[in-house]
Design a protein around this motif. Sequence first.
Motif, PDB file in Angstrom:
ATOM      1  N   GLY A  44      43.070  67.306 101.357  1.00 30.12           N
ATOM      2  CA  GLY A  44      42.040  66.739 100.504  1.00 30.12           C
ATOM      3  C   GLY A  44      40.629  66.898 101.031  1.00 30.12           C
ATOM      4  N   THR A  45      40.473  67.531 102.185  1.00 29.66           N
ATOM      5  CA  THR A  45      39.125  67.756 102.709  1.00 29.66           C
ATOM      6  C   THR A  45      38.745  69.222 102.524  1.00 29.66           C
ATOM      7  OG1 THR A  45      39.692  68.435 104.960  1.00 29.66           O
ATOM      8  CG2 THR A  45      39.665  66.078 104.523  1.00 29.66           C
ATOM      9  N   GLU A  46      37.516  69.529 102.824  1.00 32.25           N
ATOM     10  CA  GLU A  46      37.078  70.920 102.700  1.00 32.25           C
ATOM     11  C   GLU A  46      37.782  71.825 103.711  1.00 32.25           C
ATOM     12  OE1 GLU A  46      32.988  71.578 103.948  1.00 32.25           O
ATOM     13  OE2 GLU A  46      33.078  69.844 105.291  1.00 32.25           O
ATOM     14  N   ASN A  47      38.359  71.210 104.751  1.00 33.73           N
ATOM     15  CA  ASN A  47      39.040  71.998 105.779  1.00 33.73           C
ATOM     16  C   ASN A  47      40.554  71.952 105.661  1.00 33.73           C
ATOM     17  OD1 ASN A  47      36.585  72.766 106.947  1.00 33.73           O
ATOM     18  ND2 ASN A  47      36.494  70.896 108.157  1.00 33.73           N
ATOM     19  N   GLU A  48      41.021  71.705 104.458  1.00 32.21           N
ATOM     20  CA  GLU A  48      42.466  71.708 104.254  1.00 32.21           C
ATOM     21  C   GLU A  48      43.023  73.088 104.606  1.00 32.21           C
ATOM     22  OE1 GLU A  48      44.165  69.599 100.761  1.00 32.21           O
ATOM     23  OE2 GLU A  48      44.904  71.578 100.208  1.00 32.21           O
TER      24      GLU A  48
END
Length: 115
Positions: A60-64
Amino acid sequence: MKLFVVFALVAAASCAPQNPQDVQILRYDVNNAGIDSYNFAWELSDGTKHEEQGQLKNIGTENESSVVQGQYAWVGPDGVQYTVTYIADENGFQPQIQQGPGGAVPSAVVASLLG
Ligand SMILES: *[C@@H]1O[C@H](CO)[C@@H](O)[C@H](O)[C@H]1NC(C)=O
């Protein structure tokens, strides 16, 4: 001396290459927990095996991203077991090759594994 001969025969028989038609599946496990993780493991009677697990991180984060780690092994025509242990993540595919006793990994094999 006789005992040694028996051991040598048993060792030779267990290392002998198998006819591909005679290879048996000893293990086949697959677990898929949905979108965030999985693992599998299989093993054949000729010494070939592969196990791997993968997991999604930073969901769910930009770094998934996914992280995969595992190990595969096979017995070469030289009777030596080769094992590649790897992790694949945001830093790429990172393999490490190990060999059983009695052989050296040909440089062409190492080169092909390391891309
Ligand atoms: C995502 O990764 C970048 C680069 O490593 C980092 O600068 C950023 O803070 C990370 N974002 C989150 C939400 O952790």
